[in-house]
Design a protein around this motif. Structure first.
Motif, PDB file in Angstrom:
ATOM      1  N   THR A 157     -75.733 -56.276  50.232  1.00 47.99           N
ATOM      2  CA  THR A 157     -75.116 -56.470  51.539  1.00 47.99           C
ATOM      3  C   THR A 157     -73.874 -55.577  51.614  1.00 47.99           C
ATOM      4  O   THR A 157     -73.325 -55.173  50.587  1.00 47.99           O
ATOM      5  CB  THR A 157     -74.729 -57.947  51.747  1.00 47.99           C
ATOM      6  OG1 THR A 157     -73.847 -58.352  50.693  1.00 47.99           O
ATOM      7  CG2 THR A 157     -75.960 -58.832  51.731  1.00 47.99           C
ATOM      8  N   PRO A 158     -73.417 -55.245  52.811  1.00 49.08           N
ATOM      9  CA  PRO A 158     -72.254 -54.348  52.919  1.00 49.08           C
ATOM     10  C   PRO A 158     -70.984 -54.986  52.346  1.00 49.08           C
ATOM     11  O   PRO A 158     -70.744 -56.182  52.510  1.00 49.08           O
ATOM     12  CB  PRO A 158     -72.120 -54.118  54.423  1.00 49.08           C
ATOM     13  CG  PRO A 158     -73.466 -54.433  54.991  1.00 49.08           C
ATOM     14  CD  PRO A 158     -74.011 -55.531  54.127  1.00 49.08           C
ATOM     15  N   ALA A 159     -70.186 -54.178  51.690  1.00 50.70           N
ATOM     16  CA  ALA A 159     -68.887 -54.640  51.202  1.00 50.70           C
ATOM     17  C   ALA A 159     -67.977 -54.961  52.378  1.00 50.70           C
ATOM     18  O   ALA A 159     -68.151 -54.445  53.485  1.00 50.70           O
ATOM     19  CB  ALA A 159     -68.246 -53.574  50.317  1.00 50.70           C
ATOM     20  N   SER A 160     -66.996 -55.821  52.125  1.00 51.19           N
ATOM     21  CA  SER A 160     -66.052 -56.223  53.161  1.00 51.19           C
ATOM     22  C   SER A 160     -65.261 -55.018  53.667  1.00 51.19           C
ATOM     23  O   SER A 160     -64.492 -54.400  52.925  1.00 51.19           O
ATOM     24  CB  SER A 160     -65.084 -57.274  52.604  1.00 51.19           C
ATOM     25  OG  SER A 160     -64.009 -57.485  53.481  1.00 51.19           O
ATOM     26  N   ALA A 161     -65.428 -54.690  54.947  1.00 55.80           N
ATOM     27  CA  ALA A 161     -64.688 -53.568  55.532  1.00 55.80           C
ATOM     28  C   ALA A 161     -63.188 -53.831  55.506  1.00 55.80           C
ATOM     29  O   ALA A 161     -62.387 -52.897  55.321  1.00 55.80           O
ATOM     30  CB  ALA A 161     -65.163 -53.325  56.962  1.00 55.80           C
ATOM     31  N   ILE A 171     -65.910 -45.132  49.576  1.00 60.43           N
ATOM     32  CA  ILE A 171     -67.228 -45.706  49.826  1.00 60.43           C
ATOM     33  C   ILE A 171     -68.165 -45.142  48.767  1.00 60.43           C
ATOM     34  O   ILE A 171     -68.385 -43.935  48.689  1.00 60.43           O
ATOM     35  CB  ILE A 171     -67.742 -45.355  51.232  1.00 60.43           C
ATOM     36  CG1 ILE A 171     -66.731 -45.778  52.296  1.00 60.43           C
ATOM     37  CG2 ILE A 171     -69.097 -46.012  51.474  1.00 60.43           C
ATOM     38  CD1 ILE A 171     -66.465 -47.266  52.343  1.00 60.43           C
ATOM     39  N   TYR A 172     -68.703 -46.028  47.930  1.00 55.28           N
ATOM     40  CA  TYR A 172     -69.549 -45.591  46.817  1.00 55.28           C
ATOM     41  C   TYR A 172     -71.026 -45.641  47.208  1.00 55.28           C
ATOM     42  O   TYR A 172     -71.451 -46.491  47.999  1.00 55.28           O
ATOM     43  CB  TYR A 172     -69.348 -46.502  45.612  1.00 55.28           C
ATOM     44  CG  TYR A 172     -67.927 -46.669  45.150  1.00 55.28           C
ATOM     45  CD1 TYR A 172     -67.168 -45.578  44.737  1.00 55.28           C
ATOM     46  CD2 TYR A 172     -67.338 -47.929  45.106  1.00 55.28           C
ATOM     47  CE1 TYR A 172     -65.857 -45.743  44.295  1.00 55.28           C
ATOM     48  CE2 TYR A 172     -66.038 -48.112  44.661  1.00 55.28           C
ATOM     49  CZ  TYR A 172     -65.303 -47.017  44.265  1.00 55.28           C
ATOM     50  OH  TYR A 172     -64.012 -47.194  43.830  1.00 55.28           O
ATOM     51  N   GLN A 173     -71.797 -44.735  46.621  1.00 54.51           N
ATOM     52  CA  GLN A 173     -73.247 -44.807  46.794  1.00 54.51           C
ATOM     53  C   GLN A 173     -73.831 -45.775  45.784  1.00 54.51           C
ATOM     54  O   GLN A 173     -73.476 -45.765  44.606  1.00 54.51           O
ATOM     55  CB  GLN A 173     -73.910 -43.443  46.642  1.00 54.51           C
ATOM     56  CG  GLN A 173     -75.421 -43.494  46.896  1.00 54.51           C
ATOM     57  CD  GLN A 173     -76.043 -42.129  47.038  1.00 54.51           C
ATOM     58  OE1 GLN A 173     -75.453 -41.124  46.654  1.00 54.51           O
ATOM     59  NE2 GLN A 173     -77.247 -42.072  47.590  1.00 54.51           N
ATOM     60  N   CYS A 174     -74.734 -46.610  46.252  1.00 55.96           N
ATOM     61  CA  CYS A 174     -75.363 -47.624  45.402  1.00 55.96           C
ATOM     62  C   CYS A 174     -76.649 -47.067  44.793  1.00 55.96           C
ATOM     63  O   CYS A 174     -77.258 -46.133  45.317  1.00 55.96           O
ATOM     64  CB  CYS A 174     -75.663 -48.869  46.239  1.00 55.96           C
ATOM     65  SG  CYS A 174     -76.365 -50.249  45.307  1.00 55.96           S
ATOM     66  N   ARG A 178     -78.335 -46.793  49.328  1.00 60.95           N
ATOM     67  CA  ARG A 178     -77.448 -46.987  50.459  1.00 60.95           C
ATOM     68  C   ARG A 178     -75.995 -46.743  50.050  1.00 60.95           C
ATOM     69  O   ARG A 178     -75.673 -46.657  48.876  1.00 60.95           O
ATOM     70  CB  ARG A 178     -77.606 -48.405  51.023  1.00 60.95           C
ATOM     71  CG  ARG A 178     -78.993 -48.710  51.524  1.00 60.95           C
ATOM     72  CD  ARG A 178     -79.125 -50.154  51.994  1.00 60.95           C
ATOM     73  NE  ARG A 178     -78.285 -50.401  53.166  1.00 60.95           N
ATOM     74  CZ  ARG A 178     -77.281 -51.270  53.187  1.00 60.95           C
ATOM     75  NH1 ARG A 178     -76.969 -51.974  52.109  1.00 60.95           N
ATOM     76  NH2 ARG A 178     -76.574 -51.447  54.287  1.00 60.95           N
ATOM     77  N   MET A 179     -75.128 -46.668  51.043  1.00 62.46           N
ATOM     78  CA  MET A 179     -73.703 -46.486  50.800  1.00 62.46           C
ATOM     79  C   MET A 179     -72.965 -47.789  51.064  1.00 62.46           C
ATOM     80  O   MET A 179     -73.263 -48.510  52.023  1.00 62.46           O
ATOM     81  CB  MET A 179     -73.139 -45.394  51.723  1.00 62.46           C
ATOM     82  CG  MET A 179     -73.755 -44.019  51.550  1.00 62.46           C
ATOM     83  SD  MET A 179     -73.386 -43.271  49.949  1.00 62.46           S
ATOM     84  CE  MET A 179     -71.609 -43.003  50.100  1.00 62.46           C
ATOM     85  N   TYR A 185     -68.715 -52.444  44.061  1.00 63.02           N
ATOM     86  CA  TYR A 185     -67.318 -52.809  43.841  1.00 63.02           C
ATOM     87  C   TYR A 185     -67.177 -53.995  42.877  1.00 63.02           C
ATOM     88  O   TYR A 185     -66.225 -54.044  42.096  1.00 63.02           O
ATOM     89  CB  TYR A 185     -66.639 -53.183  45.163  1.00 63.02           C
ATOM     90  CG  TYR A 185     -66.610 -52.078  46.175  1.00 63.02           C
ATOM     91  CD1 TYR A 185     -65.576 -51.151  46.200  1.00 63.02           C
ATOM     92  CD2 TYR A 185     -67.629 -51.950  47.109  1.00 63.02           C
ATOM     93  CE1 TYR A 185     -65.552 -50.126  47.139  1.00 63.02           C
ATOM     94  CE2 TYR A 185     -67.618 -50.931  48.052  1.00 63.02           C
ATOM     95  CZ  TYR A 185     -66.586 -50.021  48.056  1.00 63.02           C
ATOM     96  OH  TYR A 185     -66.574 -49.005  48.991  1.00 63.02           O
ATOM     97  N   ILE A 186     -68.094 -54.965  42.939  1.00 64.44           N
ATOM     98  CA  ILE A 186     -67.846 -56.220  42.224  1.00 64.44           C
ATOM     99  C   ILE A 186     -68.719 -56.427  40.994  1.00 64.44           C
ATOM    100  O   ILE A 186     -68.441 -57.316  40.190  1.00 64.44           O
ATOM    101  CB  ILE A 186     -67.971 -57.435  43.162  1.00 64.44           C
ATOM    102  CG1 ILE A 186     -69.410 -57.643  43.617  1.00 64.44           C
ATOM    103  CG2 ILE A 186     -67.028 -57.288  44.343  1.00 64.44           C
ATOM    104  CD1 ILE A 186     -69.613 -58.944  44.373  1.00 64.44           C
ATOM    105  N   ALA A 187     -69.777 -55.639  40.805  1.00 65.72           N
ATOM    106  CA  ALA A 187     -70.500 -55.687  39.535  1.00 65.72           C
ATOM    107  C   ALA A 187     -69.609 -55.114  38.439  1.00 65.72           C
ATOM    108  O   ALA A 187     -68.587 -54.474  38.720  1.00 65.72           O
ATOM    109  CB  ALA A 187     -71.807 -54.903  39.637  1.00 65.72           C
ATOM    110  N   GLY A 188     -69.962 -55.326  37.186  1.00 63.91           N
ATOM    111  CA  GLY A 188     -69.123 -54.843  36.084  1.00 63.91           C
ATOM    112  C   GLY A 188     -68.773 -53.375  36.181  1.00 63.91           C
ATOM    113  O   GLY A 188     -67.577 -53.010  36.145  1.00 63.91           O
ATOM    114  N   PRO A 189     -69.764 -52.470  36.316  1.00 64.98           N
ATOM    115  CA  PRO A 189     -69.430 -51.052  36.446  1.00 64.98           C
ATOM    116  C   PRO A 189     -68.605 -50.758  37.694  1.00 64.98           C
ATOM    117  O   PRO A 189     -67.740 -49.881  37.679  1.00 64.98           O
ATOM    118  CB  PRO A 189     -70.801 -50.373  36.516  1.00 64.98           C
ATOM    119  CG  PRO A 189     -71.729 -51.323  35.838  1.00 64.98           C
ATOM    120  CD  PRO A 189     -71.219 -52.690  36.185  1.00 64.98           C
TER     121      PRO A 189
END
Length: 307
Positions: A157-161, A171-174, A178-179, A185-189
């Protein structure tokens, strides 16, 4: 007597566990996860045949693994050499025995609803915070897969804007293509990458969590992580309204993380409304395999997901 078996398939190991009718662990076996597809199918089919030999005949066998299986039976997974391959069907064909294939995060939700921290609750949500982010929802002790099959992919799901903007985060690519997925942001890496972007320092999730009370920069990063993860939890609560949220994965082992996330969730909730308790999974390493075994038993041989 063995009533069911579950295989917890990960990127480095595959553990099969045998359970009796009272869900006591009878026996287990662990093998290294091979690095190529044919060897992976051969190893898993050998584990299934080992189950049948130990049981003295056919029993329900569930496989819990990260990733998804699309409507055509093709695996979508980042940590197994099986992307785009018909892994469930190929395991069943090689073993000569049907299997039930279930996402490992959903398997944990089912196990914790039936046997662990969610026992006695009507709606149990799991949230796995580890190398990736995922989860599942069990209703009255059962998984209810929908027609699309992506339910529980909370990390995509999209990160909190609001959090991204407030802290000027990139903004990181997953890995899903998707971007800006919240997993980045919240997983370990993702936490380690976010810490480097915010502080210019290299932290592992473990060292950052350990220093969050003594180092101001680590504390700041942890607060951003709590805000981001708290917003995800708030979205899930406002959508599903679960009785309890069960945490699993490597980041769930950070001391007091359930309490920290509970405070973040309550702080973001609409004024005057409560929030469900956030608790740690009780099953530990057994939860995934046990949940896969229960999913297979629940399939009752009428519709195992082997194609």
């Amino acid at each position: 007597m063995i009533a069911a078996a579950g295989i917890d398939l990960g990127g480095t190991k595959s553990e099969v566990q045998l359970f009796d009718a009272n869900w006591r662990l009878v026996n287990k076996r662990r093998d290294a996860t091979p690095g190529d597809y044919d060897a992976l199918v051969a190893m898993l089919s050998e584990q299934v045949r080992w189950v049948l030999d130990q049981a003295g005949g056919p029993v329900p066998v569930g496989v819990g693994a990260a990733g998804l299986v699309d409507p055509d039976g093709n695996a979508f997974t980042a940590n197994l050499p099986a992307k785009g391959r018909r892994l469930p069907a190929d395991i069943a064909a090689a073993a000569g025995h049907p299997i039930t294939y279930v996402n490992d995060c959903r398997a944990l939700a089912l196990s914790e609803a039936a046997f662990g921290a969610g026992r006695g609750h009507a709606t149990v949500m799991s949230l796995i915070l580890g190398t990736g982010v995922g989860g599942g929802i069990a209703y009255d002790g059962q998984l209810r897969p929908g027609p699309v099959g992506t339910g529980g992919e909370f990390g995509h799901t999209p990160a909190s804007a609001a959090v991204v903007s407030a802290h000027e985060l990139p903004i990181y690519q997953c890995g899903c293509g998707r971007m800006g997925c919240v997993e980045t942001y919240i997983a370990g890496p993702g936490l380690a990458r976010m810490a480097r972007d915010l502080t210019g320092r290299d932290w592992t999730p473990e060292t950052l969590a350990a220093a969050r009370s003594s180092d101001a920069e680590a504390g700041r990063v942890w607060d951003v992580w709590l805000a981001m993860t708290g917003d995800l939890l708030l979205s899930l609560v406002q959508t599903v309204d679960p009785d309890v949220i069960v945490l699993g994965g490597g980041l769930s082992r950070v001391p007091n993380v359930a309490e920290d996330l509970g405070a973040a969730l309550r702080g973001g909730q609409i004024a005057g409304f409560g929030a469900p308790p956030i608790v740690l999974a009780e099953g530990g390493d057994a939860s995934g395999a046990r949940g896969a075994a229960l999913a297979a038993l629940n399939a009752s041989w009428e519709g195992p997901r082997d194609d």
